[in-house]
Motif scaffolding. Structure first.
Motif, PDB file in Angstrom:
ATOM      1  N   LEU A 196       3.545 -11.385   1.597  1.00 53.21           N
ATOM      2  CA  LEU A 196       2.090 -11.380   1.463  1.00 53.21           C
ATOM      3  C   LEU A 196       1.389 -11.352   2.819  1.00 53.21           C
ATOM      4  O   LEU A 196       0.192 -11.077   2.898  1.00 53.21           O
ATOM      5  N   GLY A 197       2.139 -11.617   3.880  1.00 53.94           N
ATOM      6  CA  GLY A 197       1.550 -11.550   5.212  1.00 53.94           C
ATOM      7  C   GLY A 197       1.628 -10.180   5.848  1.00 53.94           C
ATOM      8  O   GLY A 197       1.112  -9.975   6.958  1.00 53.94           O
ATOM      9  N   LEU A 198       2.248  -9.225   5.159  1.00 57.33           N
ATOM     10  CA  LEU A 198       2.367  -7.871   5.701  1.00 57.33           C
ATOM     11  C   LEU A 198       1.001  -7.184   5.713  1.00 57.33           C
ATOM     12  O   LEU A 198       0.152  -7.435   4.855  1.00 57.33           O
ATOM     13  N   PRO A 199       0.788  -6.283   6.671  1.00 57.54           N
ATOM     14  CA  PRO A 199      -0.543  -5.657   6.806  1.00 57.54           C
ATOM     15  C   PRO A 199      -0.926  -4.739   5.654  1.00 57.54           C
ATOM     16  O   PRO A 199      -2.115  -4.452   5.475  1.00 57.54           O
ATOM     17  N   ASP A 200       0.059  -4.259   4.885  1.00 57.90           N
ATOM     18  CA  ASP A 200      -0.282  -3.346   3.780  1.00 57.90           C
ATOM     19  C   ASP A 200      -0.289  -4.041   2.429  1.00 57.90           C
ATOM     20  O   ASP A 200      -0.227  -3.393   1.378  1.00 57.90           O
ATOM     21  N   THR A 201      -0.426  -5.384   2.443  1.00 57.12           N
ATOM     22  CA  THR A 201      -0.467  -6.144   1.191  1.00 57.12           C
ATOM     23  C   THR A 201      -1.733  -5.838   0.395  1.00 57.12           C
ATOM     24  O   THR A 201      -2.833  -5.800   0.941  1.00 57.12           O
ATOM     25  N   ARG A 214       0.814  -1.212   0.000  1.00 56.44           N
ATOM     26  CA  ARG A 214       0.000   0.000   0.000  1.00 56.44           C
ATOM     27  C   ARG A 214       0.854   1.272   0.000  1.00 56.44           C
ATOM     28  O   ARG A 214       0.456   2.298  -0.543  1.00 56.44           O
ATOM     29  N   LEU A 215       2.049   1.188   0.590  1.00 60.28           N
ATOM     30  CA  LEU A 215       2.915   2.361   0.679  1.00 60.28           C
ATOM     31  C   LEU A 215       3.773   2.567  -0.576  1.00 60.28           C
ATOM     32  O   LEU A 215       4.477   3.563  -0.677  1.00 60.28           O
ATOM     33  N   ALA A 216       3.727   1.632  -1.520  1.00 60.20           N
ATOM     34  CA  ALA A 216       4.549   1.740  -2.724  1.00 60.20           C
ATOM     35  C   ALA A 216       4.072   2.885  -3.611  1.00 60.20           C
ATOM     36  O   ALA A 216       2.879   3.205  -3.668  1.00 60.20           O
ATOM     37  N   LEU A 217       5.010   3.480  -4.327  1.00 58.88           N
ATOM     38  CA  LEU A 217       4.666   4.577  -5.233  1.00 58.88           C
ATOM     39  C   LEU A 217       3.678   4.129  -6.305  1.00 58.88           C
ATOM     40  O   LEU A 217       2.753   4.872  -6.656  1.00 58.88           O
ATOM     41  N   HIS A 218       3.877   2.921  -6.841  1.00 57.43           N
ATOM     42  CA  HIS A 218       2.962   2.494  -7.912  1.00 57.43           C
ATOM     43  C   HIS A 218       1.555   2.236  -7.379  1.00 57.43           C
ATOM     44  O   HIS A 218       0.583   2.424  -8.107  1.00 57.43           O
ATOM     45  N   ALA A 219       1.432   1.846  -6.107  1.00 56.88           N
ATOM     46  CA  ALA A 219       0.090   1.696  -5.527  1.00 56.88           C
ATOM     47  C   ALA A 219      -0.576   3.062  -5.386  1.00 56.88           C
ATOM     48  O   ALA A 219      -1.772   3.218  -5.675  1.00 56.88           O
ATOM     49  N   ARG A 220       0.207   4.044  -4.937  1.00 56.85           N
ATOM     50  CA  ARG A 220      -0.336   5.414  -4.846  1.00 56.85           C
ATOM     51  C   ARG A 220      -0.781   5.897  -6.216  1.00 56.85           C
ATOM     52  O   ARG A 220      -1.852   6.504  -6.373  1.00 56.85           O
ATOM     53  N   ASN A 221       0.045   5.633  -7.245  1.00 56.30           N
ATOM     54  CA  ASN A 221      -0.285   6.080  -8.594  1.00 56.30           C
ATOM     55  C   ASN A 221      -1.572   5.426  -9.103  1.00 56.30           C
ATOM     56  O   ASN A 221      -2.413   6.085  -9.728  1.00 56.30           O
ATOM     57  N   ILE A 222      -1.720   4.141  -8.824  1.00 53.30           N
ATOM     58  CA  ILE A 222      -2.911   3.422  -9.273  1.00 53.30           C
ATOM     59  C   ILE A 222      -4.164   3.969  -8.602  1.00 53.30           C
ATOM     60  O   ILE A 222      -5.233   4.068  -9.227  1.00 53.30           O
ATOM     61  N   GLU A 223      -4.054   4.338  -7.340  1.00 51.55           N
ATOM     62  CA  GLU A 223      -5.206   4.910  -6.640  1.00 51.55           C
ATOM     63  C   GLU A 223      -5.662   6.207  -7.309  1.00 51.55           C
ATOM     64  O   GLU A 223      -6.858   6.506  -7.360  1.00 51.55           O
ATOM     65  N   ALA A 224      -4.707   6.968  -7.838  1.00 52.47           N
ATOM     66  CA  ALA A 224      -5.040   8.234  -8.490  1.00 52.47           C
ATOM     67  C   ALA A 224      -5.514   8.036  -9.928  1.00 52.47           C
ATOM     68  O   ALA A 224      -6.383   8.763 -10.413  1.00 52.47           O
ATOM     69  N   GLU A 240      -7.304  -3.141 -11.037  1.00 51.81           N
ATOM     70  CA  GLU A 240      -8.508  -3.265 -10.210  1.00 51.81           C
ATOM     71  C   GLU A 240      -8.130  -3.962  -8.907  1.00 51.81           C
ATOM     72  O   GLU A 240      -7.615  -5.083  -8.926  1.00 51.81           O
ATOM     73  N   LEU A 241      -8.358  -3.308  -7.790  1.00 49.24           N
ATOM     74  CA  LEU A 241      -8.020  -3.870  -6.490  1.00 49.24           C
ATOM     75  C   LEU A 241      -8.908  -5.077  -6.202  1.00 49.24           C
ATOM     76  O   LEU A 241     -10.130  -5.012  -6.299  1.00 49.24           O
ATOM     77  N   MET A 242      -8.284  -6.195  -5.838  1.00 50.90           N
ATOM     78  CA  MET A 242      -9.064  -7.382  -5.492  1.00 50.90           C
ATOM     79  C   MET A 242      -9.756  -7.174  -4.148  1.00 50.90           C
ATOM     80  O   MET A 242      -9.219  -6.523  -3.250  1.00 50.90           O
ATOM     81  N   SER A 243     -10.927  -7.749  -4.008  1.00 49.32           N
ATOM     82  CA  SER A 243     -11.698  -7.598  -2.777  1.00 49.32           C
ATOM     83  C   SER A 243     -11.114  -8.483  -1.678  1.00 49.32           C
ATOM     84  O   SER A 243     -10.339  -9.409  -1.933  1.00 49.32           O
ATOM     85  N   ASP A 244     -11.512  -8.210  -0.439  1.00 49.53           N
ATOM     86  CA  ASP A 244     -11.055  -9.019   0.695  1.00 49.53           C
ATOM     87  C   ASP A 244     -11.468 -10.476   0.523  1.00 49.53           C
ATOM     88  O   ASP A 244     -10.735 -11.391   0.915  1.00 49.53           O
ATOM     89  N   ALA A 245     -12.633 -10.708  -0.071  1.00 46.33           N
ATOM     90  CA  ALA A 245     -13.113 -12.071  -0.259  1.00 46.33           C
ATOM     91  C   ALA A 245     -12.280 -12.832  -1.303  1.00 46.33           C
ATOM     92  O   ALA A 245     -12.119 -14.053  -1.217  1.00 46.33           O
TER      93      ALA A 245
END
Length: 254
Positions: free
Chosen positions: A137-142, A73-83, A112-117
């Motif tokens: 993959l076990g990190l909280p910001d995965t 979640r903290l990665a630059l590319h994740a931030r970019n995708i959110e925008a 497209e962000l995958m859902s929790d399910a």
């Protein structure tokens, strides 16, 4: 919103004589690259500057051929995708020789962000390809993103280009294969428990024998992984249930 009448990959203005190119099975090559690439280049758009931002990441594939990838979640590319969810992936057999003589697949589309399910099953598929992924993959910001493909370009090597294939050409049709999909996890465990069986299948797919594991099975073929490589074994005929799968594996053994 993109105008569907305008291609997302703008064609060149220069006229290219088709007869000058070398023939190749563009769809099969593209699907091979998609299913056997371990690493891809992921390009996103910086929300402030508008410049493309490129990084390297692992790539995994859902049963229907949809690519997906991990991002903290903290990665630059994740931030970019959110925008702006518009992204591009380039897949190729990196570190295997001269890149310009080997197939490269460029995909353009939206993340497209995958859902929790959806995430637990996607994580299991990802770890089957990349066992060390358990560490992150076990990190909280995965976060896991799938790519909805809008444009495709395959370059099969010198004089082998094709821009007329589509996202549908890359998809694996799961229609009518519900019983296979339901039984496939147990079948993978069974095959991997048979000493040397996964290695035999990998050799049939053109790879060297070794410590291979079956990672997934779909109606069109079997995907396998070792610690350093991926392989795809295509079925001679489409398989939609466990009986047909058993028959295909028996025929391959002969």
């Amino acid at each position: 919103m993109h105008n569907s009448k305008i291609p997302v990959i703008t064609p060149r203005n220069a006229k290219i004589e088709a007869s000058a190119g070398a023939p190749f099975e563009a769809i099969r090559v593209a699907r091979d690259v998609l299913l056997t690439s371990r690493t891809c280049g992921l390009a996103t758009l910086d929300p402030a500057s508008g410049y493309p931002y490129n990084t390297a990441t692992n790539i995994a594939v859902e049963p229907d051929g949809t690519p997906f990838f991990f991002a903290a979640r903290l990665a630059l590319h994740a931030r970019n995708i959110e925008a702006d969810p518009r992204i591009s992936l380039v897949l190729a057999p990196f570190n295997k020789g001269d890149a310009l003589t080997l197939p490269r697949l460029t995909l353009v589309g939206r993340a497209e962000l995958m859902s929790d399910a959806e995430t637990p099953l996607a994580k299991a598929r990802y770890i089957a390809r990349y066992p060390k992924a358990k560490l992150y993959l076990g990190l909280p910001d995965t976060q896991l993103y799938r790519m909805r493909i809008d444009g495709v370009q395959i370059n099969g090597g010198p004089a082998r280009n094709a821009s007329n294939i589509t996202a549908d050409d890359l998809r694996t049709d799961l229609t009518g294969a519900e019983s296979l999909i339901a039984a496939v996890d147990d079948e993978i465990v069974r095959i991997n428990a048979v000493k040397g069986e996964a290695s035999r299948l990998a050799v049939m797919a053109g790879k060297k024998p070794g410590a291979w594991k079956v990672t997934s099975i779909d109606p069109d073929g079997i995907n396998l992984a070792s610690s350093q490589d991926l392989a795809r074994l295509w079925f001679a005929e489409r398989v939609t249930d466990l009986n047909q799968l058993t028959k295909a594996l028996t025929q391959s053994a002969k």
